[in-house]
Design a protein around this motif. Structure first.
Motif, PDB file in Angstrom:
ATOM      1  N   LEU A 157     -56.280 -87.706 -43.959  1.00 20.66           N
ATOM      2  CA  LEU A 157     -57.626 -87.689 -44.227  1.00 20.66           C
ATOM      3  C   LEU A 157     -58.098 -87.790 -45.474  1.00 20.66           C
ATOM      4  O   LEU A 157     -59.130 -88.604 -45.876  1.00 20.66           O
ATOM      5  N   LEU A 158     -57.575 -86.969 -46.382  1.00 17.93           N
ATOM      6  CA  LEU A 158     -57.842 -87.256 -47.717  1.00 17.93           C
ATOM      7  C   LEU A 158     -57.744 -88.598 -48.562  1.00 17.93           C
ATOM      8  O   LEU A 158     -58.353 -89.159 -49.110  1.00 17.93           O
ATOM      9  N   ASN A 159     -56.527 -89.083 -48.160  1.00 18.86           N
ATOM     10  CA  ASN A 159     -56.073 -90.308 -48.511  1.00 18.86           C
ATOM     11  C   ASN A 159     -57.027 -91.482 -48.092  1.00 18.86           C
ATOM     12  O   ASN A 159     -57.265 -92.322 -48.700  1.00 18.86           O
ATOM     13  N   LEU A 160     -57.440 -91.211 -46.878  1.00 14.39           N
ATOM     14  CA  LEU A 160     -58.383 -92.042 -46.160  1.00 14.39           C
ATOM     15  C   LEU A 160     -59.478 -92.325 -46.819  1.00 14.39           C
ATOM     16  O   LEU A 160     -60.168 -93.307 -47.531  1.00 14.39           O
TER      17      LEU A 160
ATOM     18  N   LEU B 280     -59.341 -93.898 -50.430  1.00 17.53           N
ATOM     19  CA  LEU B 280     -59.294 -95.420 -50.119  1.00 17.53           C
ATOM     20  C   LEU B 280     -60.500 -96.278 -49.898  1.00 17.53           C
ATOM     21  O   LEU B 280     -60.636 -97.242 -50.421  1.00 17.53           O
ATOM     22  N   TRP B 281     -60.967 -95.482 -48.992  1.00 18.18           N
ATOM     23  CA  TRP B 281     -62.409 -96.011 -48.456  1.00 18.18           C
ATOM     24  C   TRP B 281     -63.345 -96.086 -49.609  1.00 18.18           C
ATOM     25  O   TRP B 281     -64.152 -97.041 -50.034  1.00 18.18           O
ATOM     26  N   GLY B 282     -63.449 -94.896 -50.460  1.00 14.27           N
ATOM     27  CA  GLY B 282     -64.343 -94.676 -51.438  1.00 14.27           C
ATOM     28  C   GLY B 282     -63.728 -95.685 -52.499  1.00 14.27           C
ATOM     29  O   GLY B 282     -64.932 -96.385 -53.305  1.00 14.27           O
ATOM     30  N   THR B 283     -62.496 -96.187 -52.876  1.00 16.17           N
ATOM     31  CA  THR B 283     -62.238 -96.986 -53.957  1.00 16.17           C
ATOM     32  C   THR B 283     -62.588 -98.445 -53.408  1.00 16.17           C
ATOM     33  O   THR B 283     -63.172 -99.259 -54.218  1.00 16.17           O
ATOM     34  N   ALA B 284     -62.270 -98.944 -52.107  1.00 20.67           N
ATOM     35  CA  ALA B 284     -62.675-100.173 -51.702  1.00 20.67           C
ATOM     36  C   ALA B 284     -64.530-100.397 -51.775  1.00 20.67           C
ATOM     37  O   ALA B 284     -64.843-101.487 -52.195  1.00 20.67           O
TER      38      ALA B 284
ATOM     39  N   ALA C 201     -52.053 -92.205 -53.228  1.00 22.32           N
ATOM     40  CA  ALA C 201     -51.248 -91.177 -52.221  1.00 22.32           C
ATOM     41  C   ALA C 201     -50.418 -90.161 -53.122  1.00 22.32           C
ATOM     42  O   ALA C 201     -50.419 -89.102 -52.777  1.00 22.32           O
ATOM     43  N   LEU C 202     -49.875 -90.647 -54.232  1.00 27.92           N
ATOM     44  CA  LEU C 202     -49.050 -89.717 -55.158  1.00 27.92           C
ATOM     45  C   LEU C 202     -49.996 -88.572 -55.670  1.00 27.92           C
ATOM     46  O   LEU C 202     -49.430 -87.381 -55.614  1.00 27.92           O
ATOM     47  N   GLY C 203     -51.240 -88.828 -56.105  1.00 25.27           N
ATOM     48  CA  GLY C 203     -52.174 -87.862 -56.335  1.00 25.27           C
ATOM     49  C   GLY C 203     -52.549 -87.028 -55.304  1.00 25.27           C
ATOM     50  O   GLY C 203     -52.622 -85.789 -55.467  1.00 25.27           O
ATOM     51  N   VAL C 204     -52.911 -87.398 -54.360  1.00 27.08           N
ATOM     52  CA  VAL C 204     -53.210 -86.583 -52.864  1.00 27.08           C
ATOM     53  C   VAL C 204     -51.979 -85.627 -52.674  1.00 27.08           C
ATOM     54  O   VAL C 204     -52.065 -84.554 -52.419  1.00 27.08           O
TER      55      VAL C 204
END
Length: 309
Positions: free
Chosen positions: A72-75, A78-82, A241-244
């Motif tokens: 969920l966090l990674n999603l 990534l969504w926010g980045t895009a 992903a590494l950060g999460v």
């Protein structure tokens, strides 16, 4: 380090490349019809490997919780980045939708399962099972939303999820584990045999689909969205992903497996959504091709790095 990368390349990528190349060559010279194979994959092989893996997986409820939290966090990141990059670059609505699909949806099932199995063994596949099921859910719910927000329907999204046999296989596996039940030995052996056929079939399909993309017309218009998509999926996604993973304190085999799965190339399913909702399907298709090819170099490096930790 170089020796470890080369060893990983030979031991993991070379075996994976055999069915991929076979599928590409069959498509090139025989025009392979992948629709029957996709039906076989979706309605038989996929639920078989999910049921076989989850029913026998050595995974704790703590791992399940951490995997769900990471997914969920990674999603969200990534969504926010895009979304942020799309606004800064002033991409059109179709390009923004395509970039979101490229950033968020990963090929964790038909490419990730055999890769994890080769790289980390059955223990790694056990850890990967929850994340892979989560990706199936995301593709058939939020994936539709990302592709076409104006066309999104909660009812249709739920209907799409409920049409996936893999979901029922997962529920059955959880019931078996929860009540400590076991399938009859003969039935269990048959399901395991079907699960063993999963990897070569889906990798051959992937190879055929990549060859179809090669024959597509050249990308027209602004190329910045293509290079942005490549950068997000190949460079930013592993770093996020590494950060999460660090934020959640995930360690050990689960950390390694989730990092690799989150760094997978673009999901093949994303082009189906892109074509259906006009979310820059040519751009998405080319990102699938080039992120998959790039992964043959990037993923061995990542596997070598995590193996050295």
């Amino acid at each position: 380090m170089i020796q470890t990368v080369l060893s990983t390349l030979i031991e993991v990528v070379v075996p994976l490349s055999v069915p991929i190349i076979a599928g590409a060559l069959i498509e090139r010279f025989q025009r392979l019809d992948t629709k029957p194979l996709l039906t076989l994959y979706l309605y038989f092989l996929s639920p078989a490997i999910i049921l076989d893996t989850l029913a026998h997986a050595k995974i704790s409820f703590g791992d399940i919780y951490l995997t769900a939290a990471f997914t969920l966090l990674n999603l969200l990141f990534l969504w926010g980045t895009a979304s942020g990059i799309s606004r800064i670059m002033k991409f059109s609505a179709p390009d923004q939708a395509g970039l979101t699909l490229v950033s968020v949806l990963t090929n964790s099932a038909n490419y990730g399962i055999p890769l994890v199995l080769l790289a980390f063994g059955q223990a790694g596949l056990d850890k990967a099972s929850v994340y892979i099921i989560g990706q199936m859910l995301i593709i058939n719910t939020l994936g539709v939303y990302f592709a076409a927000r104006s066309h999104f329907s909660v009812k249709n999204a739920v209907k799409s999820v409920l049409s996936l046999p893999a979901i029922y296989a997962a529920v059955l596996a959880l019931l078996l584990r929860g009540f400590n039940w076991h399938l009859p030995a003969e039935l269990d052996k048959g399901i395991s045999m079907a699960a063993g056929a999963y990897s070569p079939v889906v990798l051959a399909i992937l190879g055929a689909q990549m060859m179809k993309v090669v024959r597509m017309p050249s990308l027209t218009g602004e190329r910045s969205v293509f290079w942005t998509g490549m950068a997000v999926r190949m460079l930013l996604a592993p770093l996020l992903a590494l950060g999460v993973l660090t934020l959640l304190g995930i360690t050990g085999t689960l950390r390694f497996v989730l990092l690799i799965l989150a760094s997978m190339p673009v999901a093949v399913n994303s082009v189906i959504l892109a074509e259906r909702f006009s979310a820059s399907p040519t751009f998405v298709s080319r990102c699938i091709l080039w992120t998959t090819l790039g992964s043959f170099l990037v993923l061995p490096v990542l596997i070598a790095l995590v193996s050295g930790e």
